[in-house]
Motif scaffolding. Sequence first.
Motif, PDB file in Angstrom:
ATOM      1  N   MET A 174     -15.028 -17.381  -6.775  1.00 27.92           N
ATOM      2  CA  MET A 174     -15.243 -16.519  -5.627  1.00 27.92           C
ATOM      3  C   MET A 174     -15.632 -15.141  -6.153  1.00 27.92           C
ATOM      4  N   SER A 175     -16.745 -14.650  -5.735  1.00 27.81           N
ATOM      5  CA  SER A 175     -17.167 -13.318  -6.144  1.00 27.81           C
ATOM      6  C   SER A 175     -16.706 -12.313  -5.097  1.00 27.81           C
ATOM      7  N   ASN A 176     -16.806 -11.056  -5.464  1.00 31.19           N
ATOM      8  CA  ASN A 176     -16.416  -9.983  -4.554  1.00 31.19           C
ATOM      9  C   ASN A 176     -17.233 -10.053  -3.265  1.00 31.19           C
ATOM     10  N   ALA A 177     -18.496 -10.525  -3.385  1.00 31.32           N
ATOM     11  CA  ALA A 177     -19.374 -10.596  -2.210  1.00 31.32           C
ATOM     12  C   ALA A 177     -18.948 -11.686  -1.235  1.00 31.32           C
ATOM     13  N   THR A 178     -18.269 -12.727  -1.715  1.00 35.00           N
ATOM     14  CA  THR A 178     -17.887 -13.814  -0.812  1.00 35.00           C
ATOM     15  C   THR A 178     -16.560 -13.558  -0.110  1.00 35.00           C
ATOM     16  N   PHE A 179     -15.812 -12.595  -0.564  1.00 35.04           N
ATOM     17  CA  PHE A 179     -14.545 -12.263   0.075  1.00 35.04           C
ATOM     18  C   PHE A 179     -14.749 -11.045   0.958  1.00 35.04           C
ATOM     19  N   ASP A 180     -14.592 -11.230   2.237  1.00 36.55           N
ATOM     20  CA  ASP A 180     -14.712 -10.126   3.193  1.00 36.55           C
ATOM     21  C   ASP A 180     -13.298  -9.681   3.567  1.00 36.55           C
ATOM     22  N   PRO A 181     -12.839  -8.558   3.025  1.00 37.20           N
ATOM     23  CA  PRO A 181     -11.465  -8.124   3.274  1.00 37.20           C
ATOM     24  C   PRO A 181     -11.130  -7.987   4.756  1.00 37.20           C
ATOM     25  N   VAL A 182     -12.046  -7.443   5.550  1.00 35.93           N
ATOM     26  CA  VAL A 182     -11.764  -7.254   6.975  1.00 35.93           C
ATOM     27  C   VAL A 182     -11.557  -8.606   7.654  1.00 35.93           C
ATOM     28  N   ALA A 183     -12.483  -9.527   7.433  1.00 36.14           N
ATOM     29  CA  ALA A 183     -12.387 -10.847   8.074  1.00 36.14           C
ATOM     30  C   ALA A 183     -11.165 -11.616   7.582  1.00 36.14           C
ATOM     31  N   CYS A 184     -10.910 -11.553   6.283  1.00 37.86           N
ATOM     32  CA  CYS A 184      -9.790 -12.329   5.731  1.00 37.86           C
ATOM     33  C   CYS A 184      -8.437 -11.765   6.148  1.00 37.86           C
ATOM     34  N   VAL A 185      -8.290 -10.450   6.137  1.00 40.43           N
ATOM     35  CA  VAL A 185      -7.025  -9.848   6.560  1.00 40.43           C
ATOM     36  C   VAL A 185      -6.827 -10.070   8.058  1.00 40.43           C
TER      37      VAL A 185
END
Length: 158
Positions: free
Chosen positions: A1-12
């Motif tokens: 998982m790269s930084n681009a695939t993790f969306d902090p807003v959506a995941c949190v």
Amino acid sequence: MSNATFDPVACVTREHDAALEFIDILRREQHALHHADGSLLVSLAMEKSQQAQQLVQLADARNRWLGMLGYPPNRIGMERGLQDCPDATDAWQKLLQLAETAGQLNKINGILVAQRLRYNQQKLVALHAATHSARSPGLYGSDGQPEPFSGGRRLGEV
């Protein structure tokens, strides 16, 4: 998982929503415990387990992201990871509050379960004592077969 695939807003936000669902389950569990509705408790336990598993998966994804950024998988690491994402910071703070609420509800529910267990154990002890009292002979033996009356007077005797 790269930084681009993790969306902090959506995941949190997903984690926040899952925590809200978990709290709802805990409140329904508490209601069932207060009203001694044992029929609901089994299905609620299964639902609670599934929701807890979802929360673990979401937290694992978040922790992997933090690891890729070089931050520890804890509050401090998350705060560092969210430095450039103020929208997620707000959601993170709300998630922390929900986690605290869930912990308190779960603790209360544990106390209620322990009280119910003690109450049921006391009832069982009282029933056991009543059925094995020397003054009141048992009607059935441990094998389930009737026992002959062994004490007192027989009918017709004075």
